[in-house]
Motif scaffolding. Structure first.
Motif, PDB file in Angstrom:
ATOM      1  N   LEU A  59       0.820  -1.215   0.000  1.00 28.68           N
ATOM      2  CA  LEU A  59       0.000   0.000   0.000  1.00 28.68           C
ATOM      3  C   LEU A  59       0.851   1.261   0.000  1.00 28.68           C
ATOM      4  O   LEU A  59       0.525   2.240  -0.683  1.00 28.68           O
ATOM      5  N   THR A  60       1.950   1.254   0.747  1.00 25.01           N
ATOM      6  CA  THR A  60       2.842   2.413   0.772  1.00 25.01           C
ATOM      7  C   THR A  60       3.474   2.652  -0.589  1.00 25.01           C
ATOM      8  O   THR A  60       3.603   3.798  -1.039  1.00 25.01           O
ATOM      9  N   ILE A  61       3.863   1.592  -1.269  1.00 27.05           N
ATOM     10  CA  ILE A  61       4.454   1.730  -2.605  1.00 27.05           C
ATOM     11  C   ILE A  61       3.432   2.306  -3.580  1.00 27.05           C
ATOM     12  O   ILE A  61       3.739   3.220  -4.357  1.00 27.05           O
ATOM     13  N   ILE A  62       2.204   1.803  -3.531  1.00 29.50           N
ATOM     14  CA  ILE A  62       1.168   2.294  -4.446  1.00 29.50           C
ATOM     15  C   ILE A  62       0.854   3.761  -4.170  1.00 29.50           C
ATOM     16  O   ILE A  62       0.801   4.584  -5.099  1.00 29.50           O
ATOM     17  N   LEU A  63       0.645   4.104  -2.899  1.00 24.69           N
ATOM     18  CA  LEU A  63       0.331   5.490  -2.561  1.00 24.69           C
ATOM     19  C   LEU A  63       1.519   6.418  -2.816  1.00 24.69           C
ATOM     20  O   LEU A  63       1.337   7.555  -3.269  1.00 24.69           O
ATOM     21  N   GLY A  64       2.729   5.958  -2.534  1.00 23.66           N
ATOM     22  CA  GLY A  64       3.911   6.767  -2.807  1.00 23.66           C
ATOM     23  C   GLY A  64       4.106   7.022  -4.287  1.00 23.66           C
ATOM     24  O   GLY A  64       4.477   8.126  -4.700  1.00 23.66           O
ATOM     25  N   TYR A  65       3.857   6.013  -5.111  1.00 26.19           N
ATOM     26  CA  TYR A  65       3.970   6.173  -6.559  1.00 26.19           C
ATOM     27  C   TYR A  65       2.939   7.177  -7.072  1.00 26.19           C
ATOM     28  O   TYR A  65       3.256   8.047  -7.896  1.00 26.19           O
ATOM     29  N   SER A  66       1.703   7.077  -6.564  1.00 27.73           N
ATOM     30  CA  SER A  66       0.666   8.028  -6.972  1.00 27.73           C
ATOM     31  C   SER A  66       1.015   9.448  -6.522  1.00 27.73           C
ATOM     32  O   SER A  66       0.844  10.398  -7.286  1.00 27.73           O
ATOM     33  N   ALA A  67       1.491   9.590  -5.297  1.00 24.04           N
ATOM     34  CA  ALA A  67       1.863  10.921  -4.794  1.00 24.04           C
ATOM     35  C   ALA A  67       3.027  11.500  -5.598  1.00 24.04           C
ATOM     36  O   ALA A  67       3.042  12.700  -5.897  1.00 24.04           O
ATOM     37  N   PHE A  68       3.992  10.677  -5.957  1.00 26.18           N
ATOM     38  CA  PHE A  68       5.119  11.146  -6.768  1.00 26.18           C
ATOM     39  C   PHE A  68       4.637  11.634  -8.132  1.00 26.18           C
ATOM     40  O   PHE A  68       5.087  12.672  -8.627  1.00 26.18           O
ATOM     41  N   ASN A  69       3.715  10.896  -8.745  1.00 28.79           N
ATOM     42  CA  ASN A  69       3.191  11.312 -10.050  1.00 28.79           C
ATOM     43  C   ASN A  69       2.419  12.614  -9.950  1.00 28.79           C
ATOM     44  O   ASN A  69       2.523  13.473 -10.830  1.00 28.79           O
ATOM     45  N   TYR A  70       1.629  12.782  -8.895  1.00 22.39           N
ATOM     46  CA  TYR A  70       0.906  14.049  -8.720  1.00 22.39           C
ATOM     47  C   TYR A  70       1.874  15.205  -8.469  1.00 22.39           C
ATOM     48  O   TYR A  70       1.657  16.314  -8.942  1.00 22.39           O
TER      49      TYR A  70
END
Length: 120
Positions: A59-70
């Motif tokens: 979950l941290t990887i998925i949310l971190g990847y999304s936050a990085f893209n934003y």
């Protein structure tokens, strides 16, 4: 049979075996495990801690990847969202009209807006 099929079958059977051993370790009382002759095994705390750790890591990887893209994307009103250095717009010459289909190209934003939002 091919070796890849054998490896797949062994992996499938092994995963079921590991699941059964894990569930037995999780469900059976300690006295029954010791009566089976197993005297050294990890604490049952780890039966919940390890899957929880894996779940939170994913979950941290998925949310971190999304936050990085934003964080690294352009603002919504930026022209970079519609055009960049790789954009290829149609440069139609009169000789190309009779040569068949033109190459693939990008449509300008004003053409798209006219098609989508023009009131007939």
């Amino acid at each position: 049979m091919k070796s890849i099929e054998i490896y797949g079958f062994v992996g499938w059977i092994s995963s079921y075996f590991i699941l059964i051993v894990y569930l037995m370790w999780l469900i059976l009382p300690e006295q029954l495990i010791k009566s089976l002759g197993i005297h050294y095994y990890p604490s049952k705390y780890w039966a919940l801690a390890i899957p929880s750790l894996f779940t939170m890591t994913i979950l941290t990887i998925i949310l971190g990847y999304s936050a990085f893209n934003y964080a690294t994307s352009q603002p919504k009103n930026s022209i970079s969202n519609m055009e960049d250095r790789y954009s290829r717009f149609l440069q139609l010459k009169k000789t190309e009209l009779h040569e068949g289909l033109p190459e693939v190209y990008d449509l300008p934003i004003n053409v798209i807006n006219n098609i989508l939002y023009q009131k007939n």
